[in-house]
Design an enzyme around this catalytic site. Structure first.
Site, PDB file in Angstrom:
ATOM      1  N   ASN A 117       1.053  -1.167  -0.270  1.00 35.77           N
ATOM      2  CA  ASN A 117       0.299  -0.109   0.149  1.00 35.77           C
ATOM      3  C   ASN A 117       0.465   1.464  -0.072  1.00 35.77           C
ATOM      4  O   ASN A 117       1.719   1.499   0.615  1.00 35.77           O
ATOM      5  CB  ASN A 117      -1.053  -0.388   1.342  1.00 35.77           C
ATOM      6  CG  ASN A 117      -2.016   1.360   1.389  1.00 35.77           C
ATOM      7  OD1 ASN A 117      -2.734   1.549   0.395  1.00 35.77           O
ATOM      8  ND2 ASN A 117      -2.290   2.043   2.567  1.00 35.77           N
ATOM      9  N   HIS A 119       0.890   5.048   0.860  1.00 34.36           N
ATOM     10  CA  HIS A 119       0.482   5.936   1.682  1.00 34.36           C
ATOM     11  C   HIS A 119       0.806   6.941   2.041  1.00 34.36           C
ATOM     12  O   HIS A 119       2.303   7.271   1.950  1.00 34.36           O
ATOM     13  CB  HIS A 119      -0.458   5.920   3.831  1.00 34.36           C
ATOM     14  CG  HIS A 119      -0.642   5.668   4.673  1.00 34.36           C
ATOM     15  ND1 HIS A 119      -1.597   6.164   4.329  1.00 34.36           N
ATOM     16  CD2 HIS A 119      -0.064   6.579   5.544  1.00 34.36           C
ATOM     17  CE1 HIS A 119      -2.509   7.041   5.922  1.00 34.36           C
ATOM     18  NE2 HIS A 119      -1.409   7.604   5.341  1.00 34.36           N
ATOM     19  N   SER A 146       4.929   6.994   2.844  1.00 35.50           N
ATOM     20  CA  SER A 146       5.280   5.545   2.533  1.00 35.50           C
ATOM     21  C   SER A 146       4.394   4.119   2.077  1.00 35.50           C
ATOM     22  O   SER A 146       3.892   4.499   1.567  1.00 35.50           O
ATOM     23  CB  SER A 146       4.237   5.024   4.264  1.00 35.50           C
ATOM     24  OG  SER A 146       5.216   6.065   4.771  1.00 35.50           O
ATOM     25  N   ASP A 155      -2.499   0.842   7.849  1.00 36.56           N
ATOM     26  CA  ASP A 155      -1.924   1.393   7.688  1.00 36.56           C
ATOM     27  C   ASP A 155      -0.876   1.202   8.507  1.00 36.56           C
ATOM     28  O   ASP A 155       0.101   1.906   8.739  1.00 36.56           O
ATOM     29  CB  ASP A 155      -2.055   2.932   7.465  1.00 36.56           C
ATOM     30  CG  ASP A 155      -2.919   3.284   6.496  1.00 36.56           C
ATOM     31  OD1 ASP A 155      -3.380   2.892   5.069  1.00 36.56           O
ATOM     32  OD2 ASP A 155      -4.100   4.340   7.296  1.00 36.56           O
TER      33      ASP A 155
HETATM   34  C1  GRF Z   1      -1.705   9.050  -3.260  1.00 32.19           C
HETATM   35  O1  GRF Z   1      -2.214  10.230  -2.551  1.00 32.19           O
HETATM   36  C2  GRF Z   1      -1.510   7.622  -2.171  1.00 32.19           C
HETATM   37  O2  GRF Z   1      -0.378   8.400  -1.683  1.00 32.19           O
HETATM   38  C3  GRF Z   1      -2.980   7.916  -1.663  1.00 32.19           C
HETATM   39  O3  GRF Z   1      -3.756   7.724  -2.414  1.00 32.19           O
HETATM   40  C4  GRF Z   1      -3.247   8.084  -3.897  1.00 32.19           C
HETATM   41  C5  GRF Z   1      -3.381   8.203  -4.921  1.00 32.19           C
HETATM   42  O4  GRF Z   1      -3.013   8.805  -6.351  1.00 32.19           O
HETATM   43  N1  GRF Z   1      -3.257   6.383  -0.977  1.00 32.19           N
HETATM   44  P1  GRF Z   1      -3.333   8.738  -7.371  1.00 32.19           P
HETATM   45  O5  GRF Z   1      -4.903   8.621  -8.135  1.00 32.19           O
HETATM   46  O6  GRF Z   1      -2.594   7.793  -7.945  1.00 32.19           O
HETATM   47  O7  GRF Z   1      -2.806   9.446  -8.259  1.00 32.19           O
END
Ligand code: GRF
Length: 220
Positions: A117, A119, A146, A155
């Site tokens: 994941n 995050h 992360s 998370d």
């Molecule tokens: C990213 O900011 C990630 O950290 C979070 O969701 C967002 C995904 O961005 N979990 P995208 O949809 O790939 O543009």
């Protein structure tokens, strides 16, 4: 007589789950196109038919599986339908890139060590939602993103790598997200490169990179 033994197959089949913009999917797909990532995207899954990432994946001709949560009686039925489609594509790795649903413990256990994941915070700071606003509110001077293996703890799975940046307290949360996005792209791409090269493993509850225990998340 042929005595050659077959090389083990590289674990290069990726499935991505997303609920939003899909910029990380684009980065992965474009890295594959230019030969920087030797992998195949075998499935893109989403709970949101209207997600920009879904539209982009369709235009690209990627195999897209959309299951709105509201089409199913409960979370288990939703997840079963989504994962039946994803698993039929036989991915080696499942990448959660902005997927906004919490997965059941059963699914997480089945994918233990094979699901990561992305995050948007320096975990263990700010698990959950709204991380940029919370980092600003907490007066953090540093913020980042992360990548971790997914476990039953939201998370909270073993950390693999992080990117960090100074946090300018005069910014709005949205601006912080914009600044962080290219760093997140670099972070996720690098970790996925490790995965498909067979360099990264979850052993017991610990992360190994190149056969060495990672005591701290790698800072990229
Ligand atoms: C990213 O900011 C990630 O950290 C979070 O969701 C967002 C995904 O961005 N979990 P995208 O949809 O790939 O543009």
């Amino acid at each position: 007589m042929c005595t050659a033994t077959a090389e083990p197959r590289r674990p290069d089949r990726l499935a991505l789950l997303l609920s939003g913009r899909g910029s990380n999917l684009q980065v992965i797909a474009q890295a594959i196109d230019r030969g920087a990532l030797k992998a195949t995207i075998v499935a893109v899954g989403s709970d949101r038919p209207e997600a920009a990432g879904v539209a982009w994946a369709r235009v690209r001709g990627l195999p897209v599986h959309v299951h709105p949560r509201a089409d199913h009686a409960d979370r288990d039925a939703f997840e079963s339908a989504l994962f039946a489609d994803l698993e039929a594509a036989q991915p080696d790795w499942l990448v959660l890139a902005g997927f906004m649903r919490v997965l059941s413990a059963a699914t997480v256990r089945r994918w233990r060590g094979r699901m990561i994941n992305l995050h948007p915070s320096l975990l263990p700071r700010h698990p959950g939602l709204d991380t940029h606003r919370r980092a600003l509110a907490a007066g953090d001077t540093e913020h980042g993103a992360s990548v971790h293996f997914v476990t039953e703890v939201l998370d909270g799975g073993p950390l693999i790598a992080q990117v960090a940046m100074p946090l300018d307290q005069t910014l709005e949360a949205d601006q912080v997200g914009e600044l962080l996005r290219p760093l997140e792209h670099r972070l996720l791409l690098e970790v996925v490169q490790w995965l498909v090269a067979g360099r990264l493993q979850l052993v017991g509850g610990q992360v190994e990179l190149d056969g060495q225990l990672l005591r701290q998340p790698r800072r990229l």
